[in-house]
Enzyme design. Structure first.
Site, PDB file in Angstrom:
ATOM      1  N   THR A 124       0.941  -1.179   0.130  1.00 20.67           N
ATOM      2  CA  THR A 124       0.206   0.008  -0.155  1.00 20.67           C
ATOM      3  C   THR A 124       0.718   1.383   0.027  1.00 20.67           C
ATOM      4  O   THR A 124       1.811   1.440   0.458  1.00 20.67           O
ATOM      5  CB  THR A 124      -0.892  -0.023   1.224  1.00 20.67           C
ATOM      6  N   ASP A 125       0.375   2.319  -0.274  1.00 18.77           N
ATOM      7  CA  ASP A 125       0.781   3.633  -0.525  1.00 18.77           C
ATOM      8  C   ASP A 125       1.004   4.044   1.126  1.00 18.77           C
ATOM      9  O   ASP A 125       1.695   4.994   1.319  1.00 18.77           O
ATOM     10  CB  ASP A 125       0.459   4.543  -1.500  1.00 18.77           C
ATOM     11  N   GLU A 126       0.123   3.728   1.834  1.00 18.78           N
ATOM     12  CA  GLU A 126       0.166   4.258   3.267  1.00 18.78           C
ATOM     13  C   GLU A 126       1.478   3.831   4.105  1.00 18.78           C
ATOM     14  O   GLU A 126       1.620   4.781   4.939  1.00 18.78           O
ATOM     15  CB  GLU A 126      -1.062   3.655   4.003  1.00 18.78           C
ATOM     16  N   TYR A 151      -1.920  -0.424  10.897  1.00 19.23           N
ATOM     17  CA  TYR A 151      -2.013  -0.899   9.688  1.00 19.23           C
ATOM     18  C   TYR A 151      -0.868  -0.934   8.811  1.00 19.23           C
ATOM     19  O   TYR A 151      -0.021  -1.635   8.305  1.00 19.23           O
ATOM     20  CB  TYR A 151      -3.375  -0.727   8.910  1.00 19.23           C
ATOM     21  N   LYS A 155       2.135  -3.168   7.384  1.00 13.40           N
ATOM     22  CA  LYS A 155       2.539  -3.237   5.939  1.00 13.40           C
ATOM     23  C   LYS A 155       4.001  -3.034   5.606  1.00 13.40           C
ATOM     24  O   LYS A 155       4.740  -3.569   4.851  1.00 13.40           O
ATOM     25  CB  LYS A 155       1.623  -2.534   5.017  1.00 13.40           C
TER      26      LYS A 155
END
Length: 335
Positions: A124-126, A151, A155
């Protein structure tokens, strides 16, 4: 070609299975999924006769090892979607995110290392944190990690495990970090399907805070076409960023949903913002485009959103059993 798709009954994974069978009909697919609340057999009901679905946990090393051992290192691959993904849930209880995202990825890495099987890890870009609303920069594969939530932290840890297994053990892997997805089979706890199903069930739409937070939206089918492009031609050990250059603030997205569903665009409730809510994500997909020739097909966000609304209208039997429980969790959080 045979694929082991972890998390293949979840949102992005199920769409990957559907699109792969439609576009690459010679592919044999085994799906490994724990079938928790976020993954369901119903998401694969249309293709159940064309795949093998194994219910199991991605942290189950003997099971994962057994499934990977069925693959041919010369031509087959593992596509690793399995993850806990909802930020609000990670804030309420981080432990499942550590188990699934970190231990699960470690388990997959050890299995592919033992059998020398190709791996693609979906992220993810997060992991990159947030950008200022007026920052001209976008995330690239060299942007330092700065995760904000349990989260995104888990990741980020998973990504770093993959990188180190590539470097230390020679695992043949690629990584993709993608922006916010939308489309069919997305759980009703997520922003876009929550608003659509709220309106379909007579509830009011909800907006965190002022709604100024910006996300870079991409249709799930474009995400999955990029994954295939990376698997086919991506450089081993590389990270590729997937995005459709579709930045929009949450308020604009919500007002578009309301308008497309024939509601007043200002007919929504403001609710308490989530803690640590990142301001803006933005992806620079130029490496994917320039090196691998990938382009998104869904250029018209409003058209994609309209098709997504239509999907939820005609698939109430899929999402209705999930709705009340999701809204009860939001009620506990005051959102």
């Amino acid at each position: 070609m045979r694929l082991l798709v972890t998390g293949g009954a979840g949102f992005i994974g199920a769409n990957f299975v559907h699109s792969t069978l439609a576009r690459r009909p010679g592919t044999s697919i085994t799906v490994l999924d724990a079938l928790t609340y976020a993954g369901s057999r119903e998401s694969l009901a249309d293709v159940v006769g064309q795949i093998r679905l194994v219910q199991g946990d991605v942290t189950d090393a003997p099971l994962v090892g057994e499934l990977v051992a069925e693959l041919n290192p010369e031509r087959d691959a593992v596509v690793h979607f399995a993850a806990e993904t909802h930020v609000d849930n990670s804030l309420a209880d981080p432990e499942p995110f550590l188990r699934s995202n970190v231990i699960g990825t470690y388990t997959v890495l050890e299995a592919v290392r033992a059998r020398q099987v190709r791996l693609h890890h979906v992220s993810t870009d997060e992991v990159y944190g947030e950008l200022a609303l007026d920052d001209p920069q976008r995330f690239t594969e060299t942007t330092p990690y700065s995760p904000s939530s349990p989260y995104s932290s888990t990741k980020a840890a998973a990504d770093l495990l993959v990188r180190s297994w590539v470097r230390s053990y020679g695992v043949r892997a690629t990584i993709s970090n993608c922006s916010n997805n939308y489309g069919p089979y997305q759980h009703v706890e997520k922003f876009i399907p929550r608003q659509i199903t709220n309106l379909l069930t007579g509830r009011r739409a909800k907006l965190y805070g002022s709604g100024a937070n910006v996300r870079d939206w991409i249709h799930v089918d474009d995400h999955n076409s990029a994954v295939w492009q990376i698997m086919a031609g991506g450089q081993l050990g590389r990270t590729y960023l997937i995005g459709a250059e579709g930045e929009r603030d949450n308020r604009t997205v919500l007002r578009t949903i309301l308008r497309l569903m024939d509601f007043d665009p200002d007919d929504f409730d403001h609710v308490a913002d989530r803690p640590g809510h990142d301001l803006r994500y933005a992806i620079d997909p130029s490496a994917l485009r320039d090196e691998l020739g990938w382009q998104p097909e869904h250029h018209d966000f409003e058209a994609g959103l309209r098709a997504t609304i239509d999907w939820y209208r005609t698939h109430e039997s899929w999402w209705a059993p999930l709705k009340d429980a999701a809204e009860a969790r939001y009620a506990e959080l005051g959102r």
